[in-house]
Design an enzyme around this catalytic site. Structure first.
Site, PDB file in Angstrom:
ATOM      1  N   CYS A 153       1.028  -1.048  -0.065  1.00  0.00           N
ATOM      2  CA  CYS A 153      -0.083  -0.141  -0.145  1.00  0.00           C
ATOM      3  C   CYS A 153       0.885   1.098  -0.187  1.00  0.00           C
ATOM      4  O   CYS A 153       0.508   2.185  -0.844  1.00  0.00           O
ATOM      5  CB  CYS A 153      -1.006  -0.052   1.171  1.00  0.00           C
ATOM      6  SG  CYS A 153      -2.041  -1.206   1.239  1.00  0.00           S
ATOM      7  N   VAL A 157       0.591   4.269  -2.564  1.00  0.00           N
ATOM      8  CA  VAL A 157      -0.017   5.418  -2.289  1.00  0.00           C
ATOM      9  C   VAL A 157       0.892   6.748  -2.768  1.00  0.00           C
ATOM     10  O   VAL A 157       0.470   7.706  -3.517  1.00  0.00           O
ATOM     11  CB  VAL A 157      -0.340   5.613  -0.814  1.00  0.00           C
ATOM     12  CG1 VAL A 157      -0.708   6.963  -0.452  1.00  0.00           C
ATOM     13  CG2 VAL A 157      -1.638   4.460  -0.583  1.00  0.00           C
TER      14      VAL A 157
END
Length: 511
Positions: A153, A157
């Protein structure tokens, strides 16, 4: 006073000791602010009702045990099926530790993978420096033949560009220019482990086969998909050997996750040879044993390799029949008598057990391809699906499964639930009970709560040993599936007829 090793207590019994019981009670009262036992029991009973089911299914902001993993888990699994390959996760160290642990707990085997150990500074400035240093250290320490990179993640991001990062790392001398370093963007906040498997498989194949188009090799390529039963790859290879088919299995994890204990450690046991994977572009055709873990990969193969890429699921009688006949048509090889005899044994076994399975209602949860394969087999033995829950399924999956249900007289009562979790599944089991349900180890808590017999099939299986060593595909695999299901039902009959002279009248050993 010295410790007495004879008094060491196993963890199962340790927490039953008086001091631990008191510790848990103090924690409950002083720190948790727990409700009374009576209130807990009242609410627990209410959660079994139709009223609660309606509230449960109306929730939108909370997921409770979603019955899926995240993308990097599947990406790592795909990579570990190739010779000398080290998975490299661009992200935090804690993430890759979770993925390694998840696979190790299932297989009871070590799982090698590294991370770029991104922390707060990388979240601000990007992870390029972590990538450059991480690849260099990984190559020098572990001597891999290939490093397969995926993301978590954090890297997604902040927008880390893996292709550019890997190029920069090679230009900086972190790894040799000719070292294969395929990559896949695998954000954990979308998709699941099946998506990650597909993304990484496509990334590896596109990297290894680039510029390798040449003379046809006559081989058939097989992609197992996210299939955690190591016995399946071995059964597949046995079947292909009996038929005399020349093949390449693209991502063969059977030796990696079931390596022999010879007294010597081998970091990269088994796996598909990189040169064989590179030559897959020149194969006769590619067969995927799962559809929803290979969608992007099959599309890539069809377009970039100009090669037929079909899905065949050799599960149960019908599925295995169709698999063998398709292979025979594709290769011109005859189906040997040995496999026909095995088919007869499976049909005989089903006949032996049919009386115990016909009309039994069941529920199932898991990945899309597993649900289709197991449900199709259970329909063959006369079982009737009621609840089918798939958190990571899509509309195409639902349409395919519904067609299978509609084609069987036993599939009429089934409801397919997409995007739901195991807390939803609990409500379904309480409000519309079944005779048994099928799922992974997380279903243990449902079994304890509902008292409905559970058949452990799928991934992960943490609380039972060696089930992953069996085959579930082919005629031999069908016998294994049949054995697990029917014996679970017979075990339940034993539990319900265990009072001598009272409840054991119609079920005993002298009948």
């Amino acid at each position: 006073m010295p410790q007495n090793p004879e008094r060491i207590v196993d963890h199962v019994d340790l927490f039953k000791q008086p001091e631990y019981k008191q510790l848990f009670e103090n924690k409950r009262k002083e720190f948790e602010g727990a409700h009374s036992a009576e209130e807990v029991e009242r609410v627990a009973e209410w959660t079994k009702s139709w009223e609660y089911r309606e509230k449960n299914f109306a929730r939108e902001a909370l997921t409770v045990n979603p019955a899926k993993g995240c993308q990097p888990l599947g990406a790592m699994f795909a990579a570990l099926g190739f010779e000398g390959t080290l998975p490299f996760v661009q992200g935090s160290q804690g993430c890759v530790a979770y993925f390694r642990t998840h696979l190790s707990r299932h297989y009871k085997e070590p799982c090698s993978a590294v991370s770029s150990s991104m922390t707060e500074d990388a979240a601000v400035f990007g992870g390029l420096n972590n990538m450059i240093e991480g690849l260099q250290v990984s190559y020098q320490l572990y001597k891999p033949k290939m490093i397969a990179v995926c993301t978590t993640c954090m890297a997604e991001v902040i927008g880390d560009d893996l292709g550019a990062f890997i190029t920069n790392a090679k230009n900086a001398g972190s790894v040799p220019q000719d070292l294969p370093v395929p990559f896949a963007h695998t954000p954990s906040f979308v998709g699941s482990h099946t998506t990650g498997y597909d993304n990484m498989m496509r990334g590896i194949l596109s990297s290894l086969t680039e510029g390798k188009k040449g003379k046809a090799n006559g081989k058939v390529n097989f992609i197992p998909g996210f299939d955690t039963y190591v016995g399946n790859n071995r059964e597949l290879k046995r079947i292909l050997g009996l038929m005399g088919i020349d093949y390449t299995i693209l991502s063969d994890t059977s030796d990696y996750f079931d390596s022999p204990n010879t007294g010597e450690y081998e970091m990269y046991p088994g796996g598909t040879k990189l040169e064989d994977a590179a030559d897959a572009i020149n194969g006769k055709a590619t067969v995927a044993l799962q559809a929803y873990t290979t969608a992007k990969t099959r599309e890539y193969i069809a377009k970039s390799w100009n090669q037929e890429a079909k899905v065949l699921r050799p599960f149960g009688v019908k599925g295995t029949d169709e698999f063998l006949m398709a292979l025979s048509e594709l290769t011109g090889k005859a189906i040997p008598e040995e496999l026909e005899i095995e088919r007869g044994r499976l049909v005989d076994a089903i006949t032996d057990s049919y009386a115990w399975l016909h009309g039994k209602k069941f529920a199932i949860y898991g990945d899309p391809d597993l649900i289709i394969s197991v449900t199709s087999f259970l329909l063959e033995v006369g079982a009737e699906p009621v609840h089918i829950l798939c958190n990571n399924g899509d509309g195409e999956f639902k349409q395919e499964l519904q067609a299978i249900l509609d084609a069987s007289p036993f599939g009429k009562e089934a409801t397919i639930w997409l995007g739901k979790d195991l807390w939803h599944f609990r409500s379904l089991l309480f409000t519309e009970p079944v005779d048994f349900f099928v799922g992974n180890s997380y279903g243990k808590y449902l079994w304890r709560d509902t008292k409905i017999p559970m058949v452990r099939i799928g991934y992960p299986l943490f609380d039972r040993h060696h089930l992953h060593r069996y085959a579930t595909l082919g005629y031999q695999g069908g016998i294994n599936l049949l054995t697990w299901v029917v014996n679970t039902l017979l075990d339940e009959i034993d539990r319900n007829t265990n009072i001598t002279g009272k409840t054991d009248i119609s079920f005993d050993l002298i009948r």
